[in-house]
Write a protein that holds these residues in place. Structure first.
Motif, mmCIF file in Angstrom:
data_model
loop_
_atom_site.group_PDB
_atom_site.id
_atom_site.type_symbol
_atom_site.label_atom_id
_atom_site.label_comp_id
_atom_site.label_asym_id
_atom_site.label_seq_id
_atom_site.Cartn_x
_atom_site.Cartn_y
_atom_site.Cartn_z
ATOM 1 N N LYS B 8 0.836 -1.180 0.000
ATOM 2 C CA LYS B 8 0.000 0.000 0.000
ATOM 3 C C LYS B 8 0.880 1.242 0.000
ATOM 4 O O LYS B 8 0.668 2.184 -0.742
ATOM 5 C CB LYS B 8 -0.886 -0.020 1.240
ATOM 6 N N GLN B 9 1.884 1.184 0.872
ATOM 7 C CA GLN B 9 2.766 2.328 0.960
ATOM 8 C C GLN B 9 3.394 2.618 -0.387
ATOM 9 O O GLN B 9 3.582 3.763 -0.763
ATOM 10 C CB GLN B 9 3.884 2.033 1.953
ATOM 11 N N CYS B 10 3.686 1.553 -1.063
ATOM 12 C CA CYS B 10 4.353 1.712 -2.345
ATOM 13 C C CYS B 10 3.482 2.487 -3.322
ATOM 14 O O CYS B 10 3.964 3.296 -4.096
ATOM 15 C CB CYS B 10 4.675 0.331 -2.899
ATOM 16 N N SER B 11 2.213 2.241 -3.229
ATOM 17 C CA SER B 11 1.372 2.749 -4.300
ATOM 18 C C SER B 11 0.676 4.063 -3.976
ATOM 19 O O SER B 11 0.078 4.659 -4.855
ATOM 20 C CB SER B 11 0.320 1.703 -4.650
ATOM 21 N N VAL B 12 0.769 4.471 -2.703
ATOM 22 C CA VAL B 12 -0.008 5.657 -2.348
ATOM 23 C C VAL B 12 0.597 6.907 -2.987
ATOM 24 O O VAL B 12 1.756 7.210 -2.786
ATOM 25 C CB VAL B 12 -0.048 5.831 -0.823
ATOM 26 N N VAL B 13 -0.195 7.561 -3.793
ATOM 27 C CA VAL B 13 0.227 8.849 -4.341
ATOM 28 C C VAL B 13 -0.941 9.805 -4.230
ATOM 29 O O VAL B 13 -2.093 9.393 -4.132
ATOM 30 C CB VAL B 13 0.670 8.749 -5.815
ATOM 31 N N LEU B 14 -0.602 11.059 -4.256
ATOM 32 C CA LEU B 14 -1.653 12.067 -4.176
ATOM 33 C C LEU B 14 -2.485 12.014 -5.456
ATOM 34 O O LEU B 14 -1.950 11.782 -6.539
ATOM 35 C CB LEU B 14 -1.043 13.448 -4.033
ATOM 36 N N PRO B 15 -3.754 12.230 -5.356
ATOM 37 C CA PRO B 15 -4.571 12.234 -6.563
ATOM 38 C C PRO B 15 -4.254 13.451 -7.433
ATOM 39 O O PRO B 15 -3.855 14.507 -6.919
ATOM 40 C CB PRO B 15 -6.000 12.302 -6.036
ATOM 41 N N THR B 16 -4.440 13.256 -8.719
ATOM 42 C CA THR B 16 -4.115 14.359 -9.632
ATOM 43 C C THR B 16 -5.057 15.542 -9.431
ATOM 44 O O THR B 16 -4.698 16.678 -9.724
ATOM 45 C CB THR B 16 -4.200 13.876 -11.080
ATOM 46 N N GLU B 17 -6.251 15.257 -8.910
ATOM 47 C CA GLU B 17 -7.176 16.362 -8.669
ATOM 48 C C GLU B 17 -6.568 17.369 -7.703
ATOM 49 O O GLU B 17 -6.734 18.586 -7.863
ATOM 50 C CB GLU B 17 -8.500 15.835 -8.095
ATOM 51 N N SER B 18 -5.863 16.831 -6.705
ATOM 52 C CA SER B 18 -5.238 17.730 -5.745
ATOM 53 C C SER B 18 -4.255 18.642 -6.447
ATOM 54 O O SER B 18 -4.175 19.837 -6.162
ATOM 55 C CB SER B 18 -4.498 16.925 -4.676
ATOM 56 N N GLY B 29 -3.859 27.758 -14.656
ATOM 57 C CA GLY B 29 -5.170 27.270 -15.057
ATOM 58 C C GLY B 29 -5.133 25.866 -15.610
ATOM 59 O O GLY B 29 -5.271 24.897 -14.884
ATOM 60 N N GLN B 30 -4.889 25.769 -16.892
ATOM 61 C CA GLN B 30 -4.982 24.480 -17.559
ATOM 62 C C GLN B 30 -3.707 23.674 -17.355
ATOM 63 O O GLN B 30 -2.689 23.958 -17.940
ATOM 64 C CB GLN B 30 -5.192 24.706 -19.063
ATOM 65 N N LEU B 31 -3.794 22.711 -16.514
ATOM 66 C CA LEU B 31 -2.625 21.870 -16.279
ATOM 67 C C LEU B 31 -2.828 20.561 -17.019
ATOM 68 O O LEU B 31 -3.884 19.927 -16.913
ATOM 69 C CB LEU B 31 -2.471 21.608 -14.778
ATOM 70 N N GLN B 32 -1.829 20.192 -17.767
ATOM 71 C CA GLN B 32 -1.926 18.950 -18.530
ATOM 72 C C GLN B 32 -2.062 17.756 -17.593
ATOM 73 O O GLN B 32 -1.508 17.745 -16.486
ATOM 74 C CB GLN B 32 -0.643 18.768 -19.356
ATOM 75 N N GLU B 33 -2.756 16.777 -18.065
ATOM 76 C CA GLU B 33 -2.942 15.575 -17.248
ATOM 77 C C GLU B 33 -1.602 14.908 -16.940
ATOM 78 O O GLU B 33 -1.341 14.478 -15.824
ATOM 79 C CB GLU B 33 -3.868 14.603 -17.983
ATOM 80 N N ASP B 34 -0.748 14.889 -17.970
ATOM 81 C CA ASP B 34 0.562 14.267 -17.777
ATOM 82 C C ASP B 34 1.353 15.003 -16.708
ATOM 83 O O ASP B 34 1.998 14.403 -15.855
ATOM 84 C CB ASP B 34 1.359 14.258 -19.089
ATOM 85 N N SER B 35 1.271 16.299 -16.786
ATOM 86 C CA SER B 35 1.995 17.087 -15.790
ATOM 87 C C SER B 35 1.463 16.792 -14.403
ATOM 88 O O SER B 35 2.221 16.690 -13.434
ATOM 89 C CB SER B 35 1.828 18.581 -16.076
ATOM 90 N N CYS B 36 0.169 16.646 -14.340
ATOM 91 C CA CYS B 36 -0.429 16.357 -13.037
ATOM 92 C C CYS B 36 0.123 15.059 -12.477
ATOM 93 O O CYS B 36 0.485 14.972 -11.302
ATOM 94 C CB CYS B 36 -1.943 16.243 -13.166
ATOM 95 N N VAL B 37 0.145 14.056 -13.319
ATOM 96 C CA VAL B 37 0.630 12.755 -12.866
ATOM 97 C C VAL B 37 2.073 12.868 -12.404
ATOM 98 O O VAL B 37 2.444 12.414 -11.312
ATOM 99 C CB VAL B 37 0.492 11.715 -13.988
ATOM 100 N N GLU B 42 5.942 13.154 -7.913
ATOM 101 C CA GLU B 42 7.066 13.850 -7.322
ATOM 102 C C GLU B 42 6.716 14.374 -5.920
ATOM 103 O O GLU B 42 7.447 14.179 -4.956
ATOM 104 C CB GLU B 42 7.493 15.007 -8.235
ATOM 105 N N VAL B 43 5.536 15.003 -5.853
ATOM 106 C CA VAL B 43 5.124 15.577 -4.564
ATOM 107 C C VAL B 43 4.960 14.481 -3.529
ATOM 108 O O VAL B 43 5.401 14.618 -2.379
ATOM 109 C CB VAL B 43 3.823 16.378 -4.753
ATOM 110 N N SER B 44 4.355 13.362 -3.932
ATOM 111 C CA SER B 44 4.170 12.283 -2.974
ATOM 112 C C SER B 44 5.509 11.809 -2.439
ATOM 113 O O SER B 44 5.681 11.579 -1.240
ATOM 114 C CB SER B 44 3.458 11.103 -3.630
ATOM 115 N N TYR B 45 6.462 11.690 -3.348
ATOM 116 C CA TYR B 45 7.776 11.224 -2.907
ATOM 117 C C TYR B 45 8.380 12.195 -1.920
ATOM 118 O O TYR B 45 8.903 11.804 -0.875
ATOM 119 C CB TYR B 45 8.679 11.048 -4.125
#
Lengths: 752, 619
Positions: B8-18, B29-37, B42-45
């Motif tokens: 679980k720990q391995c996979s937990v990442v912040l949702p892109t909506e955040s 404003g418009q953030l690309q989906e890829d950028s979000c991912v 990165e942020v989760s790490y």
């Protein structure tokens, strides 16, 4: 037996042949990218002839592998003449006359036989490469100096070396093999799992195979020993190549080789297996990132291995614990014993005859006996005794005559000092040796000093007032104190972060405190002001302690180095570097010649104050070490960690000699009773436990531990040794202290 | 488990909506989906990294809880500006909201009017850090908890320590302490406990029987008395000591009833206090004189009662280590075998031994029957000595007959020949014979209803009374109120018709009238709360053998009767439906009309800490 002049990684003895083939085989993939090869070179500038020889051997190998381009690069880089290779090369392309001798190699036809020259017969494979990672790095960034491996260099060792999809197969293949071997070998070979797993995972990550890495982690992380969970957690969060930069745990893994101790039989078994399977991927990792310490003798059992493993970088190398340690105590300075006089004065009043002479003689003969294990009195310079120190020594002797003899049937009484209203802010406690003062370090950056005797704390008068007093009077020491400032509590302000370590000087004139703000402060307990701020650690300083003789002190912190200071120098005298993670606690040996440090890398190191060398590495804890205690005779060391276990170490032999299980949470304090019979441990689980140290160490001497192989069989007798468990309601025990009469003092903050 | 968690720990990442929300909040404003991912990974790490560093600070702060300051310090390590504004919060009160398929955690910040803050009076300054020392004497029990704090201080749990310390058996006498730093009894009581203690002790020895009953009931059932146990124990032992000297029979009885109540309390562990209680009880069994007028007062009943207490405590607490039973037996036997022992003490010894069971009777008393018989004969038939001796001899005789008959009936084969008995047991032989015969017939006739002879109190004198006779009553037959409490409940005889008395529901009493030992009828008397109502009496078949009489009252029928047999015995069994039952069968005379002043004085002499407290009901 050990070879001192290994300069490059030899594809050693029997395995050399296949490895050479691998090199040829593998050269296709990296060669495309960089023009390098899988094997490497050492220093660009060849120094002594041995090195040159080695270089030549490598060149020849390259040439033979039809990698002329690489060979040319190397040759240019090494500054060798163009023709240097030729005559020797033809020489070596023969059957390697004389060079393969003793290596037990059947087909020493190619260059590997040449290389094997540098290994000396039997323990060859154990001589893990020392510069290997930097070697490999050379092919990627030849400009970088291998002496200063920076992050990219270190990481570049994880070059693409195989098909990522095969990692799974490699690992499970090895797993199947290890599970199928005889039981006696299985435990030893199982040690390979964790380092291989980590390195393979990192390689996958480094080569941007994120999804493969994730799958690999999920598939095999469950197989690892539970005590690696912390590290695995860190590892699991690391999924991108970019993350690897600046990740300390990862760098630890890379810069240091994971040390495994494996018996020769097991090792041969492994080697044969890998050879048969041509499993060079795993073999490369073993060669490059692991240090396999081979010993002759029976393979170790699972429990023996578990006892010693758990550290960040595997077990300690055996030779790391070979140095002689002078663990004996220093001779006590001979003091005229007014102790006798005073007693006799009292006795004389009752008209008793003097018996001063015989007493003195007995004391004298005792102190003349020189401990063979003790360091020379002048090994390190120690401060001279002042008059007040002598008085204190006399007090100490007096008190010790009234000391209660403790034992398993005579446990100490415990006095608990509870810090009230601390609001979870108490971070460190210390008590003076004579138990008259107690100090607490707090998260609000303050240090508070209490007097626990009726004698209140007083400041020295101001300079102007001091001029007024009569300096000739007998009670001048009394007169300089300002009666108006008398109070039970003094607060010392100065730090700008939580105070994580405090220590009283033995003469009770000074107090040291170390803080999150990266400084260590020296406070005067006469004026209750800060005297010096020692800057050097740029990161939080987790612990500090005065030498038992004063003057020196040691500190350790987040920057992974311990520093030895003297109070009158603003820069450290020694820097003890070697730990792979934060230094969490520091302790002086009773003879002041050594310093023990415990670390988050789950090892304990003992450092020589004289030359700054690391003389002992103790592995076996499964969590960061938070408490250390030397036995009063200096022979043993006890350590406590977040895993709730207390481990006992024989310093002279460099061996673990006991394991005390019972605590359920981090152990924050350990203390031996004054005579060393009882070991008290205080923990976050709100208990004080008393252990029969006498028995633990006595039993040991009858044991025939095999110092040669560096491991012993531990008996699980924690329950027998546990003499008592004392619970508090809700107060973690942060500090323990035996008074000179062997009353146990404990301290902690009430945690509502 | 661990494996699952790890995955679980391995996979937990912040949702892109955040990421999108955060980007919007800073004006992107418009953030690309890829950028979000990419960002979220990165942020989760980085967040995980910081959390791991923060843990270090928590460990070094010697805490179990991660605080905001730990995070700040971890950020500082990374050279990142800490987040300001979260300090000094014990926890961060995130609120949760959901709706429209979206879930949201937010930090609730109220808008506060500054003037409100300025104008409100300052809150109290929090207490400063202080240091308290508390010492723990080393005991052998390793389970002894370390008491961290002085009583009344911040750790309420310390009282628990006391409770636990009493649970460990055999603590006494095995202490190997080095220095006695703190005696066991110095644990202070809270004000409420002090009040309670005062009330209870005063009620127990006071004049009001109703209060006493309530008090005893409270002692017998209250689960929180362990802190007061040492004080109760001392109170009883001191009380017995003083009142034996003063021959204050009533008080001794009250104190014994307290012992009984303490023993009945299932939450108390008396082991540690037996050293105080047993001497007190034994004193009440064997003391030479327990009352001012040995010729008239019924101290015999007290001896019986105390003997039963003794037997009960032997049964409950005797172990191979403390050997209570054997020690008591030895003591009693020793004085029994002593020729100079007085009749009163002799009675006590026999009663004490007899209560210990048939085996003790068989081995220790039966062989003595001849000797005792001769001694009794000497008093009964010899020249008239003192009246007191005669009474004593009578009681001993009755007691011996009562206890021995049932045992002999069991061990001796039929038929019962008077001459044989005389030959074997001497003077007591013939009487024994008739008792044995009686016992046998009873045993056969009423296999179910065991006439527990051990429970009866022979009451030969009509003038028996607990009272100190300061009262010159009406001269009518006074109801003696020797109350035996063999099992669990106490009975009180309140003032009848007292209006303040809470009206208890109707209570049933079974009164078994026996005449000269012959069991006859049983009556059920139902008493309503109004004492003036005449008891409804109904005869019921005898109860089962398990019937345990709670109270037995014996009324001396006729004052002038001098016969050695009681006319009538009443065994009153109370089946109370409320905790405090009130009863006064057949008589409305206050049984114990003891001058309360003298009594209280006697107790208070030794208890200086209870000066003149109003005797209010503890409830």
């Amino acid at each position: 037996m050990y070879i001192k002049y290994i300069k490059s990684e030899p594809p050693s003895d029997g395995f050399g042949n296949s490895n050479a083939n691998d090199g040829r085989l593998l050269s296709s993939s990296p060669g495309a990218g960089t023009g390098g090869t899988a094997t490497g070179n050492n220093k660009p500038a060849p120094g002594p002839p041995e090195e040159q020889q080695t270089l030549l051997a490598v060149l020849q190998f390259l040439k033979k592998s039809k990698l002329a381009e690489s060979a040319e690069i190397l040759r240019r880089e090494a500054g060798l003449p163009e023709d240097a290779l030729d005559p020797k090369g033809t020489d070596a392309s023969g059957s390697g006359p004389g060079l393969a001798a003793g290596s037990g190699q059947v087909d020493g036809v190619d260059a590997s036989s040449l290389l094997s020259r540098v290994t000396v017969s039997s323990s060859a494979a154990a001589q893990a490469p020392k510069k290997d990672s930097s070697l490999a790095a050379c092919f990627y960034s030849l400009s970088a100096s291998p002496d200063q491996p920076d992050v990219s260099v270190v990481l570049s060792a994880y070059s693409q070396q195989g098909d990522p999809s095969l990692y799974d197969a490699y690992y499970s293949g090895l797993k199947r093999f290890i599970e199928s071997v005889l039981d006696c070998h299985r435990a030893e070979l199982s040690q390979l799992f964790y380092p291989l797993f980590v390195h393979m995972y990192l390689e996958l990550v480094y080569n941007n195979n994120e999804s493969v890495a994730k799958a690999f982690f999920e598939k095999f992380s469950g197989d690892q020993e539970c005590y690696y969970e912390q590290d695995l957690r860190i590892l699991s969060s690391l999924t991108k190549k970019e993350h690897m930069k600046g990740n300390e745990t990862l760098l630890d893994f890379r810069t240091s080789k994971f040390v495994l101790r494996i018996s020769r039989d097991s090792y041969q078994l492994l080697k044969r297996h890998l050879q048969e399977r041509q499993n060079n991927q795993i073999w490369n990792i073993i060669q490059e990132h692991l240090y396999i310490d081979i010993f002759d003798g029976m393979p170790r059992s699972k429990s023996q291995i578990d006892a010693m493993s758990g550290s960040l970088a595997g077990e300690a190398r055996r030779e790391a614990n070979k140095a002689k340690v002078f663990y004996g105590l220093l001779k006590e300075p001979e003091i005229e014993l007014p102790l006798d006089d005073e007693d006799e004065e009292a006795e004389n009043e009752e008209g008793k005859p003097k018996k001063k002479k015989p007493k003195k003689d007995s004391m004298g003969s005792k102190s003349k006996k020189q401990d063979p294990n003790a360091p020379l009195q002048t090994r390190i310079p120690l401060p001279e005794l002042k008059d007040s120190d002598k008085l204190d020594k006399i007090m100490y002797m007096k008190e010790s005559t009234k000391r209660i003899r403790l034992g398993s049937d005579n446990l100490p009484s415990i006095c608990f000092y509870t810090f009230l209203n601390a609001y979870q802010g108490l971070t460190a406690v210390d008590v003076t040796d004579d138990s008259s003062l107690i100090a607490g370090g707090f998260a609000d950056s303050t240090v508070r000093v209490w007097s626990v005797t009726p004698k209140k704390l007083r400041k020295v008068k101001s300079a102007a007032d001091l001029n007024l007093i009569d300096k000739e009077s007998d009670d001048v020491l009394e007169r300089i104190m300002d009666e108006k400032t008398a109070s039970e509590l003094k607060i010392l302000y100065g730090h700008s972060g939580p105070v994580y370590g405090i220590s009283f000087s033995p003469d009770r004139n000074y107090l040291l405190s170390s803080s999150e703000d990266g400084t260590i402060r020296l406070w005067s307990l006469q004026t209750f002001t800060c005297l010096v701020g020692y800057k050097g650690h740029n990161y939080p300083v987790w612990d500090t302690q005065f030498s038992p003789y004063g003057y020196y002190f040691v500190s350790g912190g987040h920057d992974r180095v311990a520093r030895l200071w003297a109070t009158d120098h603003y820069q450290p005298l020694r820097i003890f570097a070697g730990h792979l993670a934060d230094i969490t606690c520091t302790r002086f040996h009773p003879n002041s010649n050594y310093v023990a440090t415990g670390s988050s890398d789950r090892t304990i190191r003992l450092w020589d104050v004289l030359n700054g060398n690391c003389v002992r590495i103790f592995t076996g804890h499964k969590g960061p070490i938070h408490a250390l205690a030397f036995s009063p005779n200096g022979k043993f060391l006890a350590s406590g960690a977040t895993d709730g276990r207390v481990l006992l170490w024989d310093i002279g032999h460099g061996l673990m000699v006991g394991e005390l299980k019972g605590h359920t949470d981090t152990i924050y304090s350990l203390r031996f009773s004054r005579d060393g019979e009882i070991l008290a441990s205080g923990s976050m689980d709100n208990t004080v436990r008393l252990w029969d140290a006498m028995k633990a160490f006595d039993d040991l001497e009858t044991d025939d531990f095999t110092a040669a192989t560096g491991h012993i069989h531990l008996q699980d007798n924690s329950q027998e040794l546990l003499l008592g468990t004392y619970m508090t309601k809700s107060t973690p025990v942060l500090h323990l202290h035996f008074t000179r009469r062997n009353l146990l003092l404990a301290a902690g903050a009430y945690n509502p | 488990m661990a494996e699952e968690r790890r995955q679980k720990q391995c996979s937990v990442v912040l949702p892109t909506e955040s990421m999108k929300a955060m980007a919007e909040s800073v004006g992107v404003g418009q953030l690309q989906e890829d950028s979000c991912v990419a960002l979220s990974e990165e942020v989760s790490y980085r967040i995980k990294e910081i959390a791991q560093d923060a843990l270090k600070f928590m460990h070094h702060g010697k805490r179990r809880k991660l605080t905001t300051s730990d995070i700040d310090n971890a950020l500082k390590l990374k050279n990142v500006e800490p987040l300001y504004g979260f300090q000094s919060q014990e926890f961060i009160p995130f609120r949760f909201a959901s709706g429209g398929g979206r879930e949201l955690h937010f930090y609730e910040e109220k808008e506060v009017d500054l003037s409100d803050i300025i104008n409100t009076p300052l809150p109290r300054v929090p207490l400063d850090v202080s240091l308290k020392a508390s010492k723990e004497q080393q005991k052998t029990e390793s389970t002894e908890p370390l008491k961290v704090v002085k009583p009344g201080q911040e750790e309420k749990g310390t009282i628990q320590g006391k409770g636990q310390s009493t649970t460990t058996p055999d603590g006494k006498g095995k202490e190997k302490g080095l220095i006695r730093l703190k005696p066991r009894s110095t644990h202070e009581l809270s004000v409420e406990q002090q009040l309670y203690y005062k009330e209870i002790t005063e009620a127990c020895v006071g004049s009001c029987e109703a209060k006493r009953a309530e008090a005893l009931q409270s002692i017998a059932t209250d689960p929180g008395l362990y802190q007061m146990l040492p004080r109760f124990s001392t109170f009883i032992s001191e009380g017995v000591r003083v009142n034996v000297v003063q021959n204050n029979l009533a008080l001794l009885i009250y104190l014994m009833r307290m012992v009984k109540a303490l023993m009945d309390n299932p939450t108390l562990y008396l082991e540690k206090y037996l050293h105080e209680l047993i001497p007190a009880v034994v004193t009440c069994i064997v003391s030479k004189q327990l009352c001012l007028r040995p010729d008239v007062d019924n101290h015999w009943a007290l001896r019986d009662f105390a003997a039963r207490l003794m037997a009960q405590s032997c049964k409950t607490f005797s172990t191979t280590t403390n050997n209570i039973q054997s020690r008591v037996t030895k003591t009693l036997t020793k004085s029994l075998f002593d020729d100079k022992t007085q009749w009163t003490t002799r009675y006590g010894c026999i009663a004490g031994l007899a209560e210990l069971g048939a085996d003790v009777i068989k081995t220790l008393i039966l062989p003595r029957l001849t000797v005792e018989g001769a001694r009794i004969k000497a008093v009964m038939e010899g020249p008239v000595v003192s009246n007191i001796d005669k009474i004593g001899a009578e009681h001993v005789q009755t007691l011996l007959l009562k206890h021995c008959a049932s045992v002999i009936a069991k061990i001796r084969p039929q038929p019962d020949n008077v001459e044989q008995y005389r030959a074997e047991y001497g003077y007591l032989g013939p009487m024994l014979c008739s008792h044995v015969v009686k016992a046998r017939t009873q045993a056969t006739l009423q296999a179910q209803q065991v006439n527990r002879t051990t429970l009866t109190i022979t009451q030969p004198r009509p003038t028996l009374s607990v009272s100190q006779s300061g009262l010159t009553g009406s001269g009518g037959p006074r109801t003696p109120s020797i109350i035996k409490v063999p099992s669990s409940l106490t009975l009180m005889s309140p003032r009848p018709g007292t209006p303040s008395q809470p009206s208890p529901p109707a209570t049933k009493y079974i009164v078994m009238g026996t005449s000269a030992g012959a069991a006859s009828t049983q009556q059920v008397i139902t008493l309503s709360s109004s004492q003036s109502a005449s008891p409804v009496t109904s005869t019921v078949p005898s109860a089962t053998s398990t019937l345990q009489p709670l109270v037995k009252l014996e009324s001396g029928g006729t004052p002038g009767l001098t016969a050695s047999r009681p006319l009538q015995k009443y065994i009153v069994v109370s089946l109370p439906s409320s905790a405090s039952s009130s009863l006064e069968p057949k008589s409305s005379v206050l049984p114990t009309s003891i001058s309360s002043a003298s009594l209280d004085g006697g107790i208070k002499l030794e208890r200086s800490e209870s000066p003149g407290v109003s005797t209010q009901s503890p409830h």
